[in-house]
Design a protein around this motif. Sequence first.
Motif, short mmCIF file in Angstrom:
data_model
loop_
_atom_site.label_atom_id
_atom_site.label_comp_id
_atom_site.label_asym_id
_atom_site.label_seq_id
_atom_site.Cartn_x
_atom_site.Cartn_y
_atom_site.Cartn_z
N PRO A 48 0.83 -1.21 0.00
CA PRO A 48 0.00 0.00 0.00
C PRO A 48 0.86 1.26 0.00
N LEU A 49 0.41 2.27 -0.75
CA LEU A 49 1.14 3.53 -0.85
C LEU A 49 0.28 4.65 -0.29
N GLY A 50 0.93 5.59 0.42
CA GLY A 50 0.25 6.79 0.89
C GLY A 50 0.98 8.00 0.35
N ARG A 51 0.24 9.07 0.08
CA ARG A 51 0.88 10.26 -0.48
C ARG A 51 1.42 11.13 0.64
N ARG A 52 2.68 11.50 0.52
CA ARG A 52 3.32 12.41 1.46
C ARG A 52 4.09 13.43 0.65
N ASP A 53 3.73 14.71 0.81
CA ASP A 53 4.31 15.78 0.00
C ASP A 53 4.08 15.45 -1.48
N ASP A 54 5.14 15.36 -2.28
CA ASP A 54 4.96 15.14 -3.71
C ASP A 54 5.28 13.72 -4.15
N VAL A 55 5.25 12.76 -3.22
CA VAL A 55 5.51 11.37 -3.58
C VAL A 55 4.51 10.45 -2.90
N TRP A 56 4.27 9.31 -3.56
CA TRP A 56 3.59 8.18 -2.93
C TRP A 56 4.68 7.29 -2.34
N THR A 57 4.50 6.83 -1.10
CA THR A 57 5.53 6.02 -0.46
C THR A 57 4.91 4.79 0.21
N GLY A 58 5.71 3.76 0.33
CA GLY A 58 5.28 2.55 1.02
C GLY A 58 6.46 1.63 1.24
N ARG A 59 6.31 0.68 2.16
CA ARG A 59 7.39 -0.26 2.43
C ARG A 59 6.80 -1.56 2.94
N ALA A 60 7.55 -2.63 2.78
CA ALA A 60 7.08 -3.95 3.22
C ALA A 60 8.28 -4.88 3.36
N ASP A 61 8.16 -5.87 4.23
CA ASP A 61 9.18 -6.91 4.34
C ASP A 61 9.04 -7.87 3.16
N VAL A 62 10.18 -8.29 2.63
CA VAL A 62 10.18 -9.21 1.48
C VAL A 62 11.27 -10.26 1.67
N ASP A 63 11.12 -11.34 0.92
CA ASP A 63 12.14 -12.39 0.87
C ASP A 63 13.07 -12.07 -0.29
N LEU A 64 14.31 -11.75 0.01
CA LEU A 64 15.27 -11.36 -1.03
C LEU A 64 16.37 -12.40 -1.18
N THR A 65 16.00 -13.66 -1.25
CA THR A 65 17.00 -14.71 -1.49
C THR A 65 17.52 -14.59 -2.91
N PRO A 66 18.74 -15.08 -3.17
CA PRO A 66 19.31 -14.99 -4.52
C PRO A 66 18.42 -15.67 -5.55
N ASP A 67 18.60 -15.28 -6.81
CA ASP A 67 17.81 -15.81 -7.91
C ASP A 67 18.20 -17.27 -8.15
#
Length: 433
Positions: free
Chosen positions: A338-357
């Motif tokens: 999910p993204l929320g607008r703050r000033d002139d950008v939409w921002t969001g963050r989440a935990d992800v699994d970043l194991t190698p390809d």
Amino acid sequence: MAGAGTDVRVTRGEDGTIRVAAGPVLGHIEVCDDVAAAGPDFTRSVLDVAGAVLVWPVLGESGLPVAEIHDAGRAQQWLWAVYGERVAAAVHDAAAGEPAGAHVMTETSALAGAAARLGYGHWAARWWPASYPDGIPVLEPDVLGLEFAALTHRCQQLFDDYGDQPDDCVAELIEEHRSALAPLLQWWRATPQPADTARHLDSVLRLIDDAADCAGLDGTALRRLRSALDEGPDHGRTVTPAGPAALFARQVGYALAAGDPLVAGGRVIARGSGTNDWRRYPPGFIDAAEHAVSWTARALGARRQIEVEVVAHVAAPTTGAPLAAEVRVNGSRPLRVPLGRRDDVWTGRADVDLTPDPSAATSAPPRIEVGVLLPGFDPGAGPEARADRDAIRALARRRLAGAAQPVADDVYDGVAGPFLAETLAATATSEDY
């Protein structure tokens, strides 16, 4: 616009739909792109008319449209005026069950030119690539809306009273955008200005007045318009050294919106740009720049987190919009952020699994793909269309560059001439958008 020597083909599909398509004839070589099927949505302008849909290519010459006719009886009221009597007769024959596939030579009409211009206007309202980093200003929506009203009134032969044509909405357009009438009148009376712009303004204002009268609309702004047109532009003539853009100046400050601010920290694993697919959200949400979507992957202890930033369109809503980023790692199922607008950008963050390809021959960093969408509106990711988006940006820049140049008296019968909103945008500075 296409002229004499245009070959029009009339064919009937298995479902009974009749197609009218045109292309110039060069010797014995027929040149005709199937604009109704080729390319992404944003490379075509579309107009919903009585009994049919008209389609033009935005990139390249507009010419006569491709018509997809689902009700030949209703379409007869405008077919002859757009394509000529021989085409109208061929469509009638095809609808009656006679063998289809007729080739007819025709010439372009005034209604065809006005329809192409109206179709382009609807395209611009949906797809104009407004971008602060790209230097492409927004088109003033109220000015664009009033010119729509004028053009729709001019093209009223294309529409009927069935109520199933969303592009036939003259009264609604005037009511929705009437706040621009007063500054348009000021612009009409202003000096100095090019003669072609003055003629254009006069034509649009008189069409709006006539359309409002036919629709039975009333109100202070419309009465002032009628009075001003009766008096003429010299009555109350003003000088506007700041230029017309100053008449439509908007407050474009960014209000603080919901959404947690991104917190710096942790080890940066990777950064990149995402895909800005214009088809996945409505107009007025995201800046149209190719690199408007960016992301940063961080290591926070044992956790891996992705942060997404998306440059907001100047008109983007500050609250209530469930905009989201779509994150794929190594081709996995998408994770919605999910993204929320703050000033002139939409921002969001989440935990992800970043194991190698796991598909890489050697241990490689994860493949991260990020896009942005509005759930419920999103048609799904389409084929990569970067070249088409670049071509649309180039088109917008060409139109802005030519908007202040003198034009022929009859240019407003075709797409080539600038819309009033484009003329305004061409005079805007970076502070105006």
